[in-house]
Design a protein around this motif. Structure first.
Motif, PDB file in Angstrom:
ATOM      1  N   MET A   1     -29.236 -18.867  62.147  1.00  0.00           N
ATOM      2  CA  MET A   1     -29.284 -18.471  60.771  1.00  0.00           C
ATOM      3  C   MET A   1     -28.849 -19.659  59.924  1.00  0.00           C
ATOM      4  O   MET A   1     -27.839 -20.293  60.210  1.00  0.00           O
ATOM      5  CB  MET A   1     -28.358 -17.278  60.541  1.00  0.00           C
ATOM      6  CG  MET A   1     -28.098 -16.995  59.091  1.00  0.00           C
ATOM      7  SD  MET A   1     -26.974 -15.629  58.843  1.00  0.00           S
ATOM      8  CE  MET A   1     -28.151 -14.443  58.304  1.00  0.00           C
ATOM      9  N   ASP A   2     -29.610 -19.952  58.911  1.00  0.00           N
ATOM     10  CA  ASP A   2     -29.271 -21.014  57.972  1.00  0.00           C
ATOM     11  C   ASP A   2     -28.887 -20.391  56.637  1.00  0.00           C
ATOM     12  O   ASP A   2     -29.571 -19.493  56.151  1.00  0.00           O
ATOM     13  CB  ASP A   2     -30.458 -21.949  57.754  1.00  0.00           C
ATOM     14  CG  ASP A   2     -30.793 -22.764  58.989  1.00  0.00           C
ATOM     15  OD1 ASP A   2     -29.917 -22.918  59.852  1.00  0.00           O
ATOM     16  OD2 ASP A   2     -31.929 -23.247  59.083  1.00  0.00           O
ATOM     17  N   VAL A   3     -27.792 -20.874  56.075  1.00  0.00           N
ATOM     18  CA  VAL A   3     -27.340 -20.388  54.771  1.00  0.00           C
ATOM     19  C   VAL A   3     -27.192 -21.591  53.852  1.00  0.00           C
ATOM     20  O   VAL A   3     -26.453 -22.526  54.166  1.00  0.00           O
ATOM     21  CB  VAL A   3     -25.996 -19.636  54.876  1.00  0.00           C
ATOM     22  CG1 VAL A   3     -25.528 -19.171  53.507  1.00  0.00           C
ATOM     23  CG2 VAL A   3     -26.115 -18.466  55.840  1.00  0.00           C
ATOM     24  N   GLU A   4     -27.909 -21.552  52.739  1.00  0.00           N
ATOM     25  CA  GLU A   4     -27.796 -22.637  51.767  1.00  0.00           C
ATOM     26  C   GLU A   4     -26.718 -22.293  50.748  1.00  0.00           C
ATOM     27  O   GLU A   4     -26.649 -21.169  50.253  1.00  0.00           O
ATOM     28  CB  GLU A   4     -29.118 -22.875  51.041  1.00  0.00           C
ATOM     29  CG  GLU A   4     -29.020 -24.053  50.087  1.00  0.00           C
ATOM     30  CD  GLU A   4     -30.349 -24.460  49.485  1.00  0.00           C
ATOM     31  OE1 GLU A   4     -30.316 -25.118  48.438  1.00  0.00           O
ATOM     32  OE2 GLU A   4     -31.400 -24.134  50.062  1.00  0.00           O
ATOM     33  N   HIS A   5     -25.888 -23.267  50.468  1.00  0.00           N
ATOM     34  CA  HIS A   5     -24.820 -23.113  49.478  1.00  0.00           C
ATOM     35  C   HIS A   5     -25.123 -24.045  48.315  1.00  0.00           C
ATOM     36  O   HIS A   5     -25.209 -25.259  48.494  1.00  0.00           O
ATOM     37  CB  HIS A   5     -23.460 -23.446  50.092  1.00  0.00           C
ATOM     38  CG  HIS A   5     -23.120 -22.545  51.234  1.00  0.00           C
ATOM     39  ND1 HIS A   5     -22.594 -21.296  51.049  1.00  0.00           N
ATOM     40  CD2 HIS A   5     -23.268 -22.704  52.565  1.00  0.00           C
ATOM     41  CE1 HIS A   5     -22.412 -20.726  52.226  1.00  0.00           C
ATOM     42  NE2 HIS A   5     -22.821 -21.560  53.162  1.00  0.00           N
ATOM     43  N   ALA A   6     -25.258 -23.468  47.140  1.00  0.00           N
ATOM     44  CA  ALA A   6     -25.595 -24.254  45.954  1.00  0.00           C
ATOM     45  C   ALA A   6     -24.437 -25.134  45.506  1.00  0.00           C
ATOM     46  O   ALA A   6     -24.647 -26.206  44.949  1.00  0.00           O
ATOM     47  CB  ALA A   6     -26.018 -23.330  44.820  1.00  0.00           C
ATOM     48  N   THR A   7     -23.210 -24.664  45.760  1.00  0.00           N
ATOM     49  CA  THR A   7     -22.020 -25.418  45.373  1.00  0.00           C
ATOM     50  C   THR A   7     -20.984 -25.338  46.484  1.00  0.00           C
ATOM     51  O   THR A   7     -21.047 -24.456  47.347  1.00  0.00           O
ATOM     52  CB  THR A   7     -21.380 -24.852  44.086  1.00  0.00           C
ATOM     53  OG1 THR A   7     -20.873 -23.540  44.367  1.00  0.00           O
ATOM     54  CG2 THR A   7     -22.368 -24.804  42.933  1.00  0.00           C
ATOM     55  N   PHE A   8     -20.024 -26.222  46.435  1.00  0.00           N
ATOM     56  CA  PHE A   8     -18.920 -26.151  47.387  1.00  0.00           C
ATOM     57  C   PHE A   8     -18.167 -24.837  47.209  1.00  0.00           C
ATOM     58  O   PHE A   8     -17.768 -24.205  48.182  1.00  0.00           O
ATOM     59  CB  PHE A   8     -17.967 -27.341  47.195  1.00  0.00           C
ATOM     60  CG  PHE A   8     -16.736 -27.230  48.047  1.00  0.00           C
ATOM     61  CD1 PHE A   8     -16.773 -27.588  49.380  1.00  0.00           C
ATOM     62  CD2 PHE A   8     -15.551 -26.743  47.520  1.00  0.00           C
ATOM     63  CE1 PHE A   8     -15.639 -27.460  50.184  1.00  0.00           C
ATOM     64  CE2 PHE A   8     -14.417 -26.620  48.310  1.00  0.00           C
ATOM     65  CZ  PHE A   8     -14.464 -26.981  49.641  1.00  0.00           C
ATOM     66  N   GLU A   9     -17.976 -24.410  45.971  1.00  0.00           N
ATOM     67  CA  GLU A   9     -17.242 -23.177  45.693  1.00  0.00           C
ATOM     68  C   GLU A   9     -17.924 -21.964  46.327  1.00  0.00           C
ATOM     69  O   GLU A   9     -17.244 -21.043  46.784  1.00  0.00           O
ATOM     70  CB  GLU A   9     -17.069 -22.980  44.188  1.00  0.00           C
ATOM     71  CG  GLU A   9     -16.074 -23.934  43.548  1.00  0.00           C
ATOM     72  CD  GLU A   9     -16.570 -25.374  43.436  1.00  0.00           C
ATOM     73  OE1 GLU A   9     -17.805 -25.602  43.421  1.00  0.00           O
ATOM     74  OE2 GLU A   9     -15.722 -26.277  43.388  1.00  0.00           O
ATOM     75  N   ASP A  10     -19.265 -21.954  46.350  1.00  0.00           N
ATOM     76  CA  ASP A  10     -19.989 -20.863  47.020  1.00  0.00           C
ATOM     77  C   ASP A  10     -19.624 -20.795  48.497  1.00  0.00           C
ATOM     78  O   ASP A  10     -19.540 -19.714  49.076  1.00  0.00           O
ATOM     79  CB  ASP A  10     -21.506 -21.056  46.906  1.00  0.00           C
ATOM     80  CG  ASP A  10     -22.037 -20.791  45.524  1.00  0.00           C
ATOM     81  OD1 ASP A  10     -21.319 -20.190  44.699  1.00  0.00           O
ATOM     82  OD2 ASP A  10     -23.192 -21.188  45.260  1.00  0.00           O
TER      83      ASP A  10
END
Length: 63
Positions: free
Chosen positions: A1-10
């Motif tokens: 599973m790949d999860v993209e995080h738009a920001t470090f805080e996410d």
């Protein structure tokens, strides 16, 4: 599973909720140690957006 995080805080925010062993560990740290861990993670992760890949294995048995 790949999860993209738009920001470090996410990426970081779920660890602060105390959910799962990793979150319980982060939530249990003294504030200065939590901040140090947060900044170390920020240094080691790539610039956002970034993708985190994971695998989960589950087994269930019956006797």
């Amino acid at each position: 599973m790949d999860v993209e995080h738009a920001t470090f805080e996410d990426w970081w925010e779920p660890f602060t909720l105390g959910i799962a062993p990793s979150g319980a560990h982060v939530a249990g740290l003294e504030p200065d140690r939590r901040t140090a861990l947060r900044e170390l993670c920020r240094e080691r992760l790539p610039e956002p957006p970034f993708v985190v890949s994971a695998k989960a294995w589950v087994a269930r048995g019956a006797a």
